[in-house]
Structure formats: structure tokens, C-alpha cells
Scaffold this active site. Sequence first.
Site, PDB file in Angstrom:
ATOM      1  N   SER A 201      59.946-102.880  62.946  1.00 12.59           N
ATOM      2  CA  SER A 201      61.017-103.883  62.688  1.00 12.59           C
ATOM      3  C   SER A 201      61.811-103.698  61.400  1.00 12.59           C
ATOM      4  CB  SER A 201      60.558-105.194  62.301  1.00 12.59           C
ATOM      5  OG  SER A 201      61.502-106.329  61.922  1.00 12.59           O
TER       6      SER A 201
ATOM      7  N   TYR B 138      54.626-110.973  58.304  1.00 11.26           N
ATOM      8  CA  TYR B 138      55.074-110.137  59.259  1.00 11.26           C
ATOM      9  C   TYR B 138      55.857-108.755  58.468  1.00 11.26           C
ATOM     10  CZ  TYR B 138      58.476-108.823  63.020  1.00 11.26           C
ATOM     11  OH  TYR B 138      59.207-108.375  64.070  1.00 11.26           O
TER      12      TYR B 138
END
Length: 247
Positions: free
Chosen positions: A144, A157
Site C-alpha cells: 500500500s 495496517y
Amino acid sequence: MGKLENKVVLITGGISGIGAASAKLFAEEGAQLVLVDMNEEVGKKFEQSLKEMGHEEVVFVAADVTDREQAQEIFDHTVGKFGSVDVLFNNAGVGWTGPTHEYSYEDYRKVVEVDLDAVFSYSQFAIRQMLKQEKGGVIVNTASMYGWVGAAQSAAYNAAKGGVINLTRSLGVEYAQDNIRVNALAPGYIDTPIIDDSLKEDLAATTPMGRLGKSEEIAKAALFLASDDSSYMTGNSLIVDGGYTAQ
């Protein structure tokens, strides 16, 4: 001839969002597919839809990517049916947002287990199989843009995705001479079900291109990394984020 003609491709998180868009594109490029996801009902429907489009070499397997025993069984099943594993696309992922001081440890572990630990497990099984095959292979890991930049209320995350990027570097270096290429894909804000509709306008406004990305755009980047088009890339991370990290 398709870019993945006669290649056996295993995709985790392969029935929705980026995974589903990639599965469709990979199938169009000639891949034989094994799709791994949790939701059996949705998975079976997606498998059938691909077959109705003329892509017969597709198998859906319902599994929890954090379960190593299931992972081993999936690789055994894939090799038993198709004869090899040529490409692994580690795409399964979950998110959790909220103030870090309010995280339960269980919430933290769930994110890391899916977003990082499962990437390690599936990569390890894939590498073992690819070494046996003695013809190399490709691993693509969905990281990401948040593996590159910090973000408030997204500690688990971000930590997991940063780990994916450095795991990718390490594996890319370690297995380069075995012709096993390992690269990461780092998407920005993509218009998928994981993003609540109420947030989409605000997130688009923070992106220089002024919009969310499309799953199909990320799928094209995944195809680049999975195919010989990226034959001189390994241990790298391809950022596809509408300019977010450039600012």
C-alpha cells in the site's frame, strides 16, 4: 498469445475489488487460475461467471489465508490440478482504523496476520514449489502507499504494509539467482468495497489526480509485475496512487 499464457496463477483475496479485476485480466491473458478467499458463496459465483466468459481453467477455494495448513493444502491442490505454480499474487488484506491507544491487541494481530504473516506463509510455500520446478516464478505482494507514508489511526495496517515492502525486498534479493522475482504493488485510494462511500469524496480530494483509482487500473499494474514485461525487476515496489505519495 497472452502475457500469462499457460501460467498457473494463485491469487489470494481473488474474488472482489483488485483481486477480482486482476483475475479477469489474468484470465484474458491466458492464465490458469486458483482463487482463494473466505466467502464461499461469492467465490463460487465469481468462478462461474469467469467460466461463462469462456475461462474454463479457474478454481475457487474457500480458505482463511492465516491458516498455514490450509495454505499448504491449496498449493498441493494447485500442483495436483495444474502441475505447477508459476505466479503467486498475495492480494488478501484487511484494514482497521481508530486511535492507536484504543486498539485491542487482538485487532492489531488480526490485521498483521492477514496483511503480513499470510504474505510470508504463501510466499514461503510458493518459493518451495518454484525451487522444485527449477524454472523460476513470480510473486506479487499487495502492499500500500501506506507502507511508504505514515497515517494517523492506521498503525497496524501501516506497520503490516511496511513489512510487506521490506519482506518483498528481502525475498527479491535472496531468490534473484533462482529466477524467482518478487515485487510489491503499492496502491493508493482505490474505489473498492473496503472504502466506505461516505469517505470517498474526501479521500479523492487528498489525491493530486482528484479521484480514486479503479480496480482495473491496479490490475494492469499487477499484470505488469506478474508477466515478463517486468523481467528485470525484483525486490521493488510499484506505487500506483494518483500522485499521493509524491506530494
